[in-house]
Design an enzyme around this catalytic site. Structure first.
Site, PDB file in Angstrom:
ATOM      1  N   LYS A 140       0.905  -0.626  -0.095  1.00  0.00           N
ATOM      2  CA  LYS A 140      -0.026  -0.366  -0.278  1.00  0.00           C
ATOM      3  C   LYS A 140       1.221   1.622   0.569  1.00  0.00           C
ATOM      4  O   LYS A 140       0.463   2.447  -1.027  1.00  0.00           O
ATOM      5  CB  LYS A 140      -0.604  -0.377   1.301  1.00  0.00           C
ATOM      6  CG  LYS A 140      -2.557  -1.247   1.255  1.00  0.00           C
ATOM      7  CD  LYS A 140      -2.538  -1.147   2.350  1.00  0.00           C
ATOM      8  CE  LYS A 140      -4.235  -2.170   2.280  1.00  0.00           C
ATOM      9  NZ  LYS A 140      -3.605  -3.539   2.221  1.00  0.00           N
ATOM     10  N   ARG A 316      -5.957  -8.777  -6.756  1.00  0.00           N
ATOM     11  CA  ARG A 316      -6.815 -10.055  -7.242  1.00  0.00           C
ATOM     12  C   ARG A 316      -8.579 -10.482  -7.275  1.00  0.00           C
ATOM     13  O   ARG A 316      -9.226  -8.378  -7.255  1.00  0.00           O
ATOM     14  CB  ARG A 316      -6.437 -10.938  -5.627  1.00  0.00           C
ATOM     15  CG  ARG A 316      -7.208 -10.135  -4.762  1.00  0.00           C
ATOM     16  CD  ARG A 316      -6.737 -10.734  -3.016  1.00  0.00           C
ATOM     17  NE  ARG A 316      -7.331  -8.981  -2.368  1.00  0.00           N
ATOM     18  CZ  ARG A 316      -9.002  -9.219  -1.964  1.00  0.00           C
ATOM     19  NH1 ARG A 316      -9.638  -9.519  -1.760  1.00  0.00           N
ATOM     20  NH2 ARG A 316      -8.584  -8.491  -0.525  1.00  0.00           N
ATOM     21  N   ARG A 569     -58.851 -24.468  35.775  1.00  0.00           N
ATOM     22  CA  ARG A 569     -58.186 -24.059  36.894  1.00  0.00           C
ATOM     23  C   ARG A 569     -57.760 -24.578  38.071  1.00  0.00           C
ATOM     24  O   ARG A 569     -57.557 -25.758  38.252  1.00  0.00           O
ATOM     25  CB  ARG A 569     -57.731 -22.536  37.104  1.00  0.00           C
ATOM     26  CG  ARG A 569     -56.485 -21.607  38.267  1.00  0.00           C
ATOM     27  CD  ARG A 569     -56.456 -20.713  38.680  1.00  0.00           C
ATOM     28  NE  ARG A 569     -57.103 -20.689  40.389  1.00  0.00           N
ATOM     29  CZ  ARG A 569     -56.416 -21.751  41.200  1.00  0.00           C
ATOM     30  NH1 ARG A 569     -55.248 -21.905  40.902  1.00  0.00           N
ATOM     31  NH2 ARG A 569     -56.573 -21.691  42.244  1.00  0.00           N
ATOM     32  N   HIS A 572     -58.674 -28.868  37.740  1.00  0.00           N
ATOM     33  CA  HIS A 572     -57.071 -29.753  37.092  1.00  0.00           C
ATOM     34  C   HIS A 572     -56.175 -30.010  37.693  1.00  0.00           C
ATOM     35  O   HIS A 572     -54.982 -30.292  37.919  1.00  0.00           O
ATOM     36  CB  HIS A 572     -56.658 -29.175  35.410  1.00  0.00           C
ATOM     37  CG  HIS A 572     -56.211 -28.160  35.239  1.00  0.00           C
ATOM     38  ND1 HIS A 572     -54.851 -27.536  35.615  1.00  0.00           N
ATOM     39  CD2 HIS A 572     -56.826 -26.870  34.991  1.00  0.00           C
ATOM     40  CE1 HIS A 572     -54.539 -27.080  35.332  1.00  0.00           C
ATOM     41  NE2 HIS A 572     -55.383 -25.879  35.002  1.00  0.00           N
ATOM     42  N   ARG A 642     -52.509 -14.014  45.257  1.00  0.00           N
ATOM     43  CA  ARG A 642     -51.758 -14.401  46.952  1.00  0.00           C
ATOM     44  C   ARG A 642     -51.632 -13.183  47.436  1.00  0.00           C
ATOM     45  O   ARG A 642     -50.631 -13.118  48.158  1.00  0.00           O
ATOM     46  CB  ARG A 642     -51.205 -14.944  46.734  1.00  0.00           C
ATOM     47  CG  ARG A 642     -51.096 -16.516  46.695  1.00  0.00           C
ATOM     48  CD  ARG A 642     -49.996 -17.469  46.090  1.00  0.00           C
ATOM     49  NE  ARG A 642     -50.820 -18.548  45.578  1.00  0.00           N
ATOM     50  CZ  ARG A 642     -49.258 -19.679  44.983  1.00  0.00           C
ATOM     51  NH1 ARG A 642     -48.308 -19.555  44.428  1.00  0.00           N
ATOM     52  NH2 ARG A 642     -50.034 -20.541  44.795  1.00  0.00           N
ATOM     53  N   LYS A 738     -63.231 -18.955  50.949  1.00  0.00           N
ATOM     54  CA  LYS A 738     -62.642 -19.321  50.478  1.00  0.00           C
ATOM     55  C   LYS A 738     -62.147 -20.301  51.186  1.00  0.00           C
ATOM     56  O   LYS A 738     -61.847 -20.170  52.179  1.00  0.00           O
ATOM     57  CB  LYS A 738     -60.892 -19.298  49.759  1.00  0.00           C
ATOM     58  CG  LYS A 738     -60.092 -19.567  49.204  1.00  0.00           C
ATOM     59  CD  LYS A 738     -59.129 -18.899  48.282  1.00  0.00           C
ATOM     60  CE  LYS A 738     -57.618 -19.639  48.102  1.00  0.00           C
ATOM     61  NZ  LYS A 738     -58.370 -20.580  47.315  1.00  0.00           N
ATOM     62  N   THR A 902     -52.272 -21.581  50.285  1.00  0.00           N
ATOM     63  CA  THR A 902     -51.051 -21.823  49.937  1.00  0.00           C
ATOM     64  C   THR A 902     -50.685 -20.404  50.060  1.00  0.00           C
ATOM     65  O   THR A 902     -51.470 -19.294  49.319  1.00  0.00           O
ATOM     66  CB  THR A 902     -51.123 -22.101  48.217  1.00  0.00           C
ATOM     67  OG1 THR A 902     -51.252 -23.255  47.167  1.00  0.00           O
ATOM     68  CG2 THR A 902     -49.364 -21.948  47.281  1.00  0.00           C
TER      69      THR A 902
END
Length: 1175
Positions: A140, A316, A569, A572, A642, A738, A902
């Site tokens: 170069k 090239r 919910r 199951h 919760r 509940k 829970t």
């Protein structure tokens, strides 16, 4: 008999169409795509072709595309790169096999003048400029001097190479910053360093020279002034052996990264005509002055004032020569070969005034680089390779094919994709289309980055500069390829080889076909076309129109007792370990929207379903909510919140709860059943306030426990009414009762509900129970008659046992005296589907045969009982189930007879299992409290992270359990916690998992950090598994069984497992073969069973305090010590996980760790030796 000539042979065809009589055999001294490109032109010229390759490249495509191929050196003789730099060996191969021409390609030896000279001296033809020209222009510095003689402008720089940092510093002192240090030989961006003010010139010089030495065998560098934001323009040149030089116009190569071209355009879109003409003239002038021959490229920079500066001549062929071929119609490689063989430009018809450009062309280099990781090259095997094509698309490939091994030794380019069109915009759009068509799997590619680049406004306008990529960080906000097909096949392949990995599954689904979707009838008995008939408006529309308060009034005004369906919910969760998947809810959702149009709500989200979706089903709970909301727009959705815990198991900062609730409301939740597991009203208020801020319907809830009519009970009528009073003062739209365990007896229900109704006549009362004792329907009838407005039921086949009472039974028991809004017929129609779901999910059924009145004693919540049984089996306590239930009663009393919902019910369950596993009586627990390693949940409870139980904590048990381990909280846990930095969390998640992270993801992470991280890893590995039909999620397809997977509307995968390969003893893997959408695909899977060896672990001596044993079966998730470290009594040694329970194993004595037996991810049984402590 005369020999018959094979006129169809390749040799014969070549002989009949030979063009170059003096040169008919060519060797390409290179690898990858450029030899293939050269071979193609050579074949068109009827030449024979020869490839060379390293041992590491023995499977590479370029070797197969040649007529002959020869390895360089013996195995291990050279490094993968050095093999292609062996000049003498390459020449010897060429001479030995009668090669007449050598083409160097680009890179490697293409600019090595010594190689060119030796080829010429050997009598072969060198395809490229002569060695003396390479010396003149390849350096170069020499090229800059040549430009000076030709009066071609150059960027200010050194007159010659620099040998020291001091010379570099002198140049900086004279010209100032910024500067660029450049390798005098080579290209491709290597050996280049930009140095700006304040940066070390010495470091940059050292790195540039070292990199140049490694890449090109010559570390010579020079230095020049660095132009800020220039364009990089290069001119394609062709010169014959007779002094004729032409240009094939220019290419815009401004889009670069670290001085390496990424995308190229021909011709330059925004270059003024006068500047273009000046550059083309100067390029030809330089080539003639250098006596240039063959193909080459003159490169220029153009600053923002449209001044051009010569940089260098590349002697090239260039990577991007393809787009010049596309716009000029000139085969540059064929021209190279013919010029080297002696042809003139005129003979080839290449005259300057005859050459024009037509339209535009763009080239993208598709590489195995990961732009998100700073373009780090990726390696591995390409599993799928499907390329683009069609009008205006050209592909020049190398190792782009299925099965290719991408090694770290070479350039990461797979293929060059070039598109052309009559104008720039057409070419750009074709490129976008072409890139989108590519399917490359098994390795990362830069295609997402290229698409981001091609659609950026600056690229669209054609105004890019050389540092555009570095200056534009928005380019890295990429849309990643989903790779859905291969990820899904990977899951199926693993399922075929290793079976299901879903925890809790025992056996295979009993339903082996698609479930039938029932026909729903209207009140007149007519069939409803659920696909084409929108769901009728109902309570949700009233809520949306008038808001929560008027909605509550409407519910209270309803003449009857409404039903909330819990099938989606809690039902199951109670019966099937919370394992029902989104796809099975969506299948019945449209029918449900019609059949249950007058239901109070569908309970479909929150509680345990949230973390189980991620933890075990590998699904996004937010995605489930959004899809269900879209499928059922007319019925209110209710979730379980919760309180101050959100959906987690312990308290979180208040802002995390606010953030979570807002996301839930925005995603589709209407009614929030807010409770606190201890009826701690301070904790409850956090959730209530969050719902109010979000604009949701608040159903503040009292948790019922025990038997309030039993004399001497802690939780009596007075307690519940006082709690209700405080909730009403707090403010709520509805009041929830509940009863988690199903211990609310009919008489108690009648008294409780009537007492509340008498005092609060206008508030809607919503009752929830479980049918564990078999008395749920009677209790509900009592509630309805006493003034309850809503009760929770499940469809028949999902009811009873630990679930909710039967919907049909409740409706029938009322005998039409009280309106529920749901007909028995519609309930039966929906139930037909769920009866098939029970078969599909039979592998998660708990072994419960009928009602269990014993629940009145042990008080285990319905949703927990089946999970507790499963947990007991997992940790080796399955045979001690009766003991576990008894221990549950004892643990409850040790904890102070707490309300069990829970997460507090989990505390009782964990303590019960701990007691059974370690054979501890209640007195043992009290006596040894300060010495035992209790489960984390027990420590959390006693610390106060779950709130304060009614009546306070039991002492001195609390003090003894926490001694040396935890502190005692004296106020609400959320007040002790620093608010989450939500913005920072999102940024951190985006840095780890990509820019697709949403606010909902942040909410998931806040609730369950480890679970979320694990889920994202599974998602990254297998994609969205929620689209897979459940029977193929839980069990592998049979061989040759065709399955269809709809991944989105209108897009379906058709998959068939064709074969499972033999075990590879070297890798422990098997190959699974699929027919995917009619194409063959292969997935390699580790055979986990083949790798399993029986490990007999030593047991800890229970009488030796220096031997630490596992208190129960589980997996070691963290080891915190190593041999030789000093520990004190109580210091943590490791963390054990069993299902959802984590336990820190601490040192029972002070001393030095002698031997650590376990490692992370080891499975241990109760009593297995963890480590030894020496005095």
């Amino acid at each position: 008999m005369a020999q018959v000539e094979d006129y169809s042979s390749l040799h014969r065809l070549r002989k009949n169409s030979e063009i170059l009589s003096n040169a008919n055999k060519i060797l390409v001294a290179n690898r990858g795509e450029i030899p293939i490109r050269i071979f193609r032109s050579a074949h068109e010229l009827s030449m024979q072709t020869v490839a060379i390759y390293s041992h590491e490249d023995r499977l590479s495509m370029h070797r197969l595309k040649a007529d002959e191929a020869y390895v360089i050196g013996a195995r291990g003789q050279y490094s993968p790169v050095q093999a292609y730099l062996q000049i003498d060996e390459i020449i010897n191969i060429a001479l030995e096999h009668n090669v007449s021409m050598i083409h160097p390609g680009y890179g490697f030896l293409s600019e090595n003048s010594e190689f060119a000279r030796k080829v010429e001296d050997s009598g072969m033809i060198w395809i490229g400029p002569p060695h003396n020209v390479i010396d003149a222009v390849g350096d170069k510095v020499s090229a800059r001097n040549l430009a000076g003689k030709c009066n071609v402008p150059v960027v200010p720089g050194t007159d010659g190479p620099i040998d020291s940092v001091e010379q570099a510093q002198e140049f900086v002192d004279k010209y100032g910053y910024p500067v660029i240090i450049k390798a005098a030989f080579g290209g491709g961006g290597r050996g280049m360093r930009v140095v700006r003010e304040g940066e070390s010139i010495a470091d940059a010089f050292q790195r540039a020279t070292s990199e140049a030495k490694t890449a090109f065998g010559n570390g010579t560098c020079f230095i020049e002034r660095f132009l800020d934001k220039p364009k990089h323009i290069e001119v394609q040149l062709l010169a014959d052996n007779y002094g004729n030089v032409i240009h094939l116009f220019e290419r815009d190569c401004s889009v670069q990264r670290r001085h390496q071209k990424v995308v190229e355009i021909a011709p330059a879109k925004t270059l003024p005509v006068e500047v273009r003409d000046a550059i083309l003239t100067d390029a030809v002038k330089l080539a003639k002055a250098a006596n240039y021959r063959n193909a080459g490229t003159a490169e220029f920079l153009v600053d923002n004032q449209n001044r051009h500066y010569f940089i260098e001549i590349n002697p090239r062929i260039q990577v991007e020569h393809t787009i010049t071929e596309e716009v000029t119609g000139v085969d540059i490689v064929a021209a190279q070969i013919q010029i080297a063989a002696g042809a003139s430009l005129q003979q080839l018809g290449l005259l300057q005034d005859k050459i024009t450009t037509r339209g535009f062309a763009i080239q993208c280099r598709i590489t195995t680089e990961d732009p998100a990781k700073n373009f780090q090259p990726d390696t591995g095997k390409i599993e799928v390779y499907r390329s683009s094509g069609g009008n205006g698309v050209r592909l020049d490939g190398g190792n782009g094919f299925a099965g290719a091994i991408i090694s770290p030794h070479y350039d990461s380019m797979l293929v060059k994709c070039s598109t052309s069109g009559s104008n720039y915009e057409i070419a750009r759009r074709k490129m976008i289309r072409a890139l989108v068509e590519f399917r490359i799997r098994g390795v990362k590619t830069n295609i997402p980055f290229l698409l981001a680049l091609l659609t950026h406004p600056t690229f669209v306008s054609g105004d890019c500069w050389t540092t555009f990529i570095d200056d534009t960080p928005s380019l890295f906000e990429m849309v990643q390829s989903k790779n859905r097909a291969q990820k899904l096949l990977s899951y199926l392949a693993d399922l075929c080889v290793n079976g299901s990995s879903i925890k809790g599954q025992i056996g295979l689904p009993k339903l082996t076909r698609d479930a039938d979707i029932p026909v729903i009838h209207d009140i007149n008995g007519w069939d409803i076309d659920i696909k084409n008939t929108p769901p009728p408006e109902s309570f949700r529309q009233y809520l949306l129109d008038y808001g929560p308060e008027q909605f509550a009034n409407q519910i209270r005004a309803f003449d009857g007792c409404l039903i909330m369906d819990t099938t989606w919910r809690d039902a199951h969760q109670s019966l099937l370990a919370t394992r029902v998947r989104t796809i099975d809810l969506l299948n019945i959702a449209p029918a449900t929207a019609h059949a249950f149009r007058y239901a109070f709500a569908l309970e479909c989200w929150g509680g345990a379903t949230f973390d189980v979706a991620m933890r075990f089903l590998h699904e996004d709970p937010w995605d489930r909510l959004r899809k269900l909301r879209k499928a059922v727009p007319n019925i209110p959705f209710q979730m379980l919140l919760r309180g101050a815990n959100g959906v987690a198991y312990s308290s979180l900062p208040d802002n995390a709860i606010d953030h979570f609730v807002k996301q839930a409301k925005d995603a589709g939740v209407d009614i929030f059943r807010v409770f606190d597991a201890l009826n701690d009203l301070e904790q409850l208020k956090v959730g209530v306030d969050a719902v109010k801020k979000a604009g949701g319907v608040v159903e503040a809830t009292v948790c019922y426990s025990g038997d309030m009519l039993k004399p001497g009970k802690k939780y009596n009528l007075k307690y519940y009414l006082e709690t209700v009073d405080k909730i009403m003062e707090m403010g709520t739209h509805l009041l929830g009762i509940k009863d988690m365990a199903g211990t609310l007896k009919p008489a108690a229900a009648k008294l409780l509900i009537s007492s509340i109704r008498k005092k609060y006549p206008s508030v809607p009362i919503h009752v929830h129970t479980h049918d564990s004792a078999g008395t749920g329907v009677i209790t509900y009838v009592a509630c309805a008659l006493a003034g309850a407005d809503v009760v929770d039921c499940a469809v028949n086949s999902m009811s009873g046992l630990t679930s909710q009472p039967s919907m049909s039974a409740f409706i029938a028991a009322l005998d039409n005296e009280i309106n529920t809004g749901i007909t028995e017929q519609n309930a039966r129609e929906i139930d037909a589907y769920w009866s098939e779901m029970r078969l599909l999910y039979s592998c998660f059924e708990a072994d419960l045969k009928g009602p269990d009145p014993e629940v009145y004693n042990h008080e285990i919540p319905g949703g927990q009982l089946t999970n507790l049984l499963f947990q007991a089996q997992q940790v080796g306590l399955g045979e001690k189930w009766l003991e576990t239930k008894k221990a549950y009663e004892e643990a409850n009393m040790l904890l102070g007879d707490i309300v069990k919902v829970t997460p507090t019910s989990k505390v009782v369950g964990d303590l019960a299992q701990f007691m059974v596993s370690n054979k501890l009586s209640p007195k043992d627990v009290e006596r040894l409290a300060s010495e035992l390693d209790f489960p984390d949940s027990v420590l959390d409870f006693f610390e106060g992270l779950m709130g304060t139980p009614y009546g306070g904590f039991p002492e001195p048990l609390r003090t003894n359990i926490l001694a040396g381990k935890r502190r005692k909280l004296t106020r609400r846990p959320g007040l002790e916690l620093e608010p989450f930095d939500l913005k920072k969390i999102k940024e951190e998640l985006q840095s780890r998992f990509g820019n697709s992270i949403t606010e909902c993801d942040v909410a998931s992470y806040n609730m369950y950090p480890k679970v979320f991280e694990s889920f994202k890893k599974i998602q990254e590995k297998y994609g969205d598994l929620s689209v897979l039909p459940t029977r193929f999620f839980l069990a592998p397809p049979k061989l040759n069984e065709e399955i269809s997977v709809e991944i989105e509307q209108g897009k379906t995968f058709v998959i068939k497992v064709m074969a499972i390969g033999d075990l590879s003893p070297q890798t422990g893997t098997r190959e699974v073969y699929f027919e995917f959408n009619g194409e063959m695909r292969k997935v390699t899977v580790e055979d986990k069973l083949a790798a399993v060896e029986t490990v007999t672990r030593p047991k800890a001596d229970a009488h030796n305090p220096n031997e630490v044993g596992a208190p129960m079966a589980g997996v070691v998730i963290e080891v915190r010590v190593h041999p030789g470290v000093e520990v004190k009594k109580g210091d943590p040694l490791c963390v054990l996980s069993a299902m959802k329970m984590e336990m820190v194993i601490s040192s029972p004595v002070s001393g030095r760790v002698g031997e650590v037996i376990v490692h992370e991810n080891d499975s241990v049984d109760a009593g297995d030796l963890i480590c030894k402590i020496t005095k």
